[in-house]
Write an enzyme that holds these catalytic residues in place. Structure first.
Site, PDB file in Angstrom:
ATOM      1  N   TYR A  51       3.868   2.534 -25.876  1.00  0.00           N
ATOM      2  CA  TYR A  51       3.415   2.035 -26.111  1.00  0.00           C
ATOM      3  C   TYR A  51       1.916   2.656 -26.942  1.00  0.00           C
ATOM      4  O   TYR A  51       1.736   3.724 -26.816  1.00  0.00           O
ATOM      5  CB  TYR A  51       2.196   1.654 -24.573  1.00  0.00           C
ATOM      6  N   ASP A  65     -14.300   2.646 -27.859  1.00  0.00           N
ATOM      7  CA  ASP A  65     -13.316   1.467 -27.863  1.00  0.00           C
ATOM      8  C   ASP A  65     -14.239  -0.219 -27.600  1.00  0.00           C
ATOM      9  O   ASP A  65     -14.622  -0.104 -26.365  1.00  0.00           O
ATOM     10  CB  ASP A  65     -12.348   1.501 -26.399  1.00  0.00           C
ATOM     11  N   ASP A  92      -2.163  -2.807 -28.326  1.00  0.00           N
ATOM     12  CA  ASP A  92      -3.000  -3.349 -27.997  1.00  0.00           C
ATOM     13  C   ASP A  92      -3.717  -3.983 -28.850  1.00  0.00           C
ATOM     14  O   ASP A  92      -3.881  -3.384 -29.699  1.00  0.00           O
ATOM     15  CB  ASP A  92      -3.611  -2.088 -27.416  1.00  0.00           C
ATOM     16  N   ASP A  94      -6.650  -5.854 -28.710  1.00  0.00           N
ATOM     17  CA  ASP A  94      -7.569  -6.646 -27.902  1.00  0.00           C
ATOM     18  C   ASP A  94      -7.625  -7.704 -27.748  1.00  0.00           C
ATOM     19  O   ASP A  94      -6.724  -8.781 -26.886  1.00  0.00           O
ATOM     20  CB  ASP A  94      -8.764  -5.819 -29.301  1.00  0.00           C
ATOM     21  N   HIS A 119      -0.764  -7.794 -26.095  1.00  0.00           N
ATOM     22  CA  HIS A 119      -0.860  -8.139 -25.158  1.00  0.00           C
ATOM     23  C   HIS A 119      -2.256  -8.337 -26.231  1.00  0.00           C
ATOM     24  O   HIS A 119      -2.923  -7.480 -26.846  1.00  0.00           O
ATOM     25  CB  HIS A 119      -1.037  -7.099 -23.991  1.00  0.00           C
ATOM     26  N   GLU A 121      -6.555  -9.969 -24.565  1.00  0.00           N
ATOM     27  CA  GLU A 121      -7.025 -10.037 -23.189  1.00  0.00           C
ATOM     28  C   GLU A 121      -8.171 -11.276 -22.832  1.00  0.00           C
ATOM     29  O   GLU A 121      -8.410 -11.857 -23.956  1.00  0.00           O
ATOM     30  CB  GLU A 121      -7.533  -8.374 -23.202  1.00  0.00           C
ATOM     31  N   CYS A 129     -13.482  -1.303 -22.592  1.00  0.00           N
ATOM     32  CA  CYS A 129     -12.781  -0.235 -22.070  1.00  0.00           C
ATOM     33  C   CYS A 129     -12.665  -0.897 -20.648  1.00  0.00           C
ATOM     34  O   CYS A 129     -13.483  -1.202 -20.336  1.00  0.00           O
ATOM     35  CB  CYS A 129     -12.886   1.289 -21.865  1.00  0.00           C
ATOM     36  N   ARG A 164      -3.366 -10.365 -20.992  1.00  0.00           N
ATOM     37  CA  ARG A 164      -4.707  -9.476 -19.678  1.00  0.00           C
ATOM     38  C   ARG A 164      -5.334  -9.910 -19.742  1.00  0.00           C
ATOM     39  O   ARG A 164      -6.156 -10.336 -20.332  1.00  0.00           O
ATOM     40  CB  ARG A 164      -4.659  -7.939 -20.814  1.00  0.00           C
ATOM     41  N   GLU A 194      -5.120  -6.072 -15.367  1.00  0.00           N
ATOM     42  CA  GLU A 194      -6.483  -4.779 -15.420  1.00  0.00           C
ATOM     43  C   GLU A 194      -7.470  -4.259 -14.518  1.00  0.00           C
ATOM     44  O   GLU A 194      -7.963  -5.480 -13.821  1.00  0.00           O
ATOM     45  CB  GLU A 194      -7.000  -5.402 -16.880  1.00  0.00           C
ATOM     46  N   ASN A 216      -1.369  -0.616 -15.359  1.00  0.00           N
ATOM     47  CA  ASN A 216      -2.243   0.243 -15.924  1.00  0.00           C
ATOM     48  C   ASN A 216      -2.596   1.492 -16.123  1.00  0.00           C
ATOM     49  O   ASN A 216      -3.429   1.136 -14.554  1.00  0.00           O
ATOM     50  CB  ASN A 216      -3.366  -0.812 -17.088  1.00  0.00           C
TER      51      ASN A 216
END
Length: 305
Positions: A51, A65, A92, A94, A119, A121, A129, A164, A194, A216
């Site tokens: 990952y 982040d 990721d 975002d 993924h 989100e 985060c 996500r 998440e 996660n």
């Protein structure tokens, strides 16, 4: 030379493997890699995949982040990591780096970079985060457009598009479940739940959603650190450990550098270091040396040195 300079498994085969693994009934364990060398170690130990965390990539660049990294930076690092292992690599992406069209381009770029999936989100920009307070999510309809654009751009049907949702901590678990259903209808292959807390919330999500689910297990966050066996029993399909390797490494590095600073030498730290022999083993120095000797094992005839 096979497998020395790059993975021997084509990206398409890695994607097909990941796609099949989602339906295998076996929990896929994907530790986070902050470098290609860490990805090499993940494969050597025997995990199922690799990952690449956006939070870790940001931290490695010395940034928080909060959506400051670019698609170019993420794709470049993802390509480096994916290239060294035969395992599938999930990355990721975002919020997709912009509008739905940007999410679509993200898929094409990450496919070309050799990733097995990514993924997206449902946070607003700038994101943060997923285990911090003060998050905000976009309307479900906006995330659905983001996902539909991403799915439409996919050329390899085995490239896994994961959705996500951060809604559980904001709107509650029932709302997050409804979002997950909408994201599945939009074409998501995998749902990333998440910041769920106790096992009961993971169980509740699993009971309500037929799509493969990702858990996660990040440290110091809102989720209980559930054992892989527990997640497998609940019926989750993938578990990621996104920041574990970075946290372990940075803690060890800080302790070591402080001792070098105070003691003036690293001699007292040798038993806490990876030995040169182990590093060379991971890097396959012996095989490179053999490859080198195979190439240069001849002499030109009739030529005086």
């Amino acid at each position: 030379m096979s497998g020395l300079l790059a993975s021997v498994t084509p990206a398409a085969d890695k994607r097909a493997h990941f796609r099949a693994a989602l339906d295998s009934g076996h929990l896929q364990r994907f530790p986070g890699a902050f470098s290609p060398l860490v990805a090499t170690l993940i494969a050597d130990i025997g995990f199922d995949g690799v990952y690449v965390s956006g939070a870790v990539l940001s931290a490695d660049l010395g940034l928080p982040d909060i959506g400051l990294t670019t698609l170019t930076e993420v794709a470049s690092r993802g390509a480096q990591i994916a290239s060294v292992t035969d395992l599938p690599t999930l990355i990721d992406a975002d919020t997709g780096f912009g509008e739905p069209m940007s999410a679509a381009r993200t898929v094409t770029v990450l496919e070309d970079a050799g990733l097995a999936g990514c993924h997206f989100e449902d946070q607003v920009n700038p994101k943060r985060c997923g285990h911090l307070d003060g998050k905000a999510v976009v309307p479900t309809s906006e995330m659905v457009r983001r996902l539909r654009a991403a799915v439409s751009a996919r050329r390899d049907p085995n490239f896994v598009i994961c959705a996500r949702t951060d809604a559980a901590a904001i709107e509650g678990v029932p709302a997050a479940i409804e979002r997950a259903k909408a994201y599945t209808d939009a074409g998501a292959d995998l749902i990333f739940t998440e910041a769920l807390t106790a096992a009961s919330e993971f169980e509740r999500f699993r009971a309500a959603i037929d799509t493969p689910l990702l858990a996660n297990m990040t440290e110091f966050g809102k989720s209980d650190l559930l054992n892989a066996a527990v997640l497998a029993d609940i019926g989750y399909n993938v578990v990621i450990y996104p920041v574990t390797a970075l946290r372990l490494a940075m803690h060890a590095v800080e302790i070591g550098l402080r001792e070098v600073h105070s003691a003036g030498t690293q001699s007292g730290l040798l038993d806490r270091m990876q030995h040169r022999a182990r590093l060379y083993e991971l890097l396959r120095y012996t095989e490179y040396n053999q490859f080198d000797s195979d190439i240069y094992n001849f002499a030109l005839q009739g030529v005086t040195p």
